[in-house]
Enzyme design. Structure first.
Site, mmCIF file in Angstrom:
data_model
loop_
_atom_site.group_PDB
_atom_site.id
_atom_site.type_symbol
_atom_site.label_atom_id
_atom_site.label_comp_id
_atom_site.label_asym_id
_atom_site.label_seq_id
_atom_site.Cartn_x
_atom_site.Cartn_y
_atom_site.Cartn_z
ATOM 1 N N CYS A 2 0.831 -1.208 0.000
ATOM 2 C CA CYS A 2 0.000 0.000 0.000
ATOM 3 C C CYS A 2 0.864 1.255 0.000
ATOM 4 O O CYS A 2 0.981 1.958 0.991
ATOM 5 C CB CYS A 2 -0.990 0.031 1.158
ATOM 6 N N GLU A 101 -1.603 -1.682 -6.240
ATOM 7 C CA GLU A 101 -0.469 -2.537 -5.900
ATOM 8 C C GLU A 101 0.123 -3.058 -7.204
ATOM 9 O O GLU A 101 -0.587 -3.212 -8.199
ATOM 10 C CB GLU A 101 -0.901 -3.695 -4.993
#
Length: 193
Positions: A2, A101
């Site tokens: 993240c 991601e």
């Protein structure tokens, strides 16, 4: 995990419903963008025993004020000096539409909450008005891309995360809900007979 998430205009409007007294600085059009480490972003805190929307910078300053720490591992957050005090009384929620991601081949994937228009990620903030996102072991929707993911909170955990210190460890051990994954470059699958 993240290292970037995003907020769209619809998410900003949802924030207005969650928090009754929105800071005048929160302009939905201004936050319709990617949020990167060190950027100013909205977070929901437990200020004055009620939910409060604040604007904090993403990332704790590292040792000797060098570098940024943007994530905290759920498994060790209660042991680390940088996070232990924050876990006791400075928990927050980071609202987003979703996050990005990249896999090992550097393909970018977008993750969103399938059941809600807004994603609520657990976090911590410090006295310097900076926040980190708490990450946990990846669930099925994420594990093929990365082994970590944000600790996404379901609606029934929001109040407890912000206000119930005795529930904190239980929440840190919960598996986040499954997320919807998409990619700008989804590969076509051809079936051969």
């Amino acid at each position: 995990m993240c290292g970037r998430y995003y907020i769209d205009e619809e998410t900003a409007m949802e924030l207005q419903k969650i928090v009754l007294h929105i800071d005048k600085k929160l302009n939905p059009a201004h936050y319709s963008r990617d949020i990167v480490p060190s950027a100013l972003a909205p977070v929901i805190t437990n200020g004055s025993n009620e939910m409060s929307l604040e604007l904090f910078n993403w990332g704790f300053l590292g040792y000797n004020q060098k570098g940024l720490i943007i994530n905290a591992r759920a498994e060790t957050v209660s042991e680390k000096k940088s996070f232990k005090d924050c876990l006791a009384d400075r928990r927050c929620i980071i609202p987003a539409k979703g996050f990005y991601e990249w896999d090992q081949s550097r393909n970018k994937f977008t993750f969103q909450n399938t059941k809600k228009r807004i994603m609520l990620m657990a976090g911590l903030y410090n006295a310097d008005n900076r926040f980190v996102i708490i990450t946990t072991k990846a669930n099925e929707s994420m594990e093929k891309i990365h082994d970590r993911m944000p600790l996404v909170l379901s609606d029934n955990l929001v109040h407890d995360w912000l206000f119930d210190s005795q529930e904190t460890i239980n929440i840190l051990n919960k598996m986040p809900p499954l997320l919807e994954r998409s990619s700008d470059m989804e590969q076509m699958r051809l079936e051969f007979y």
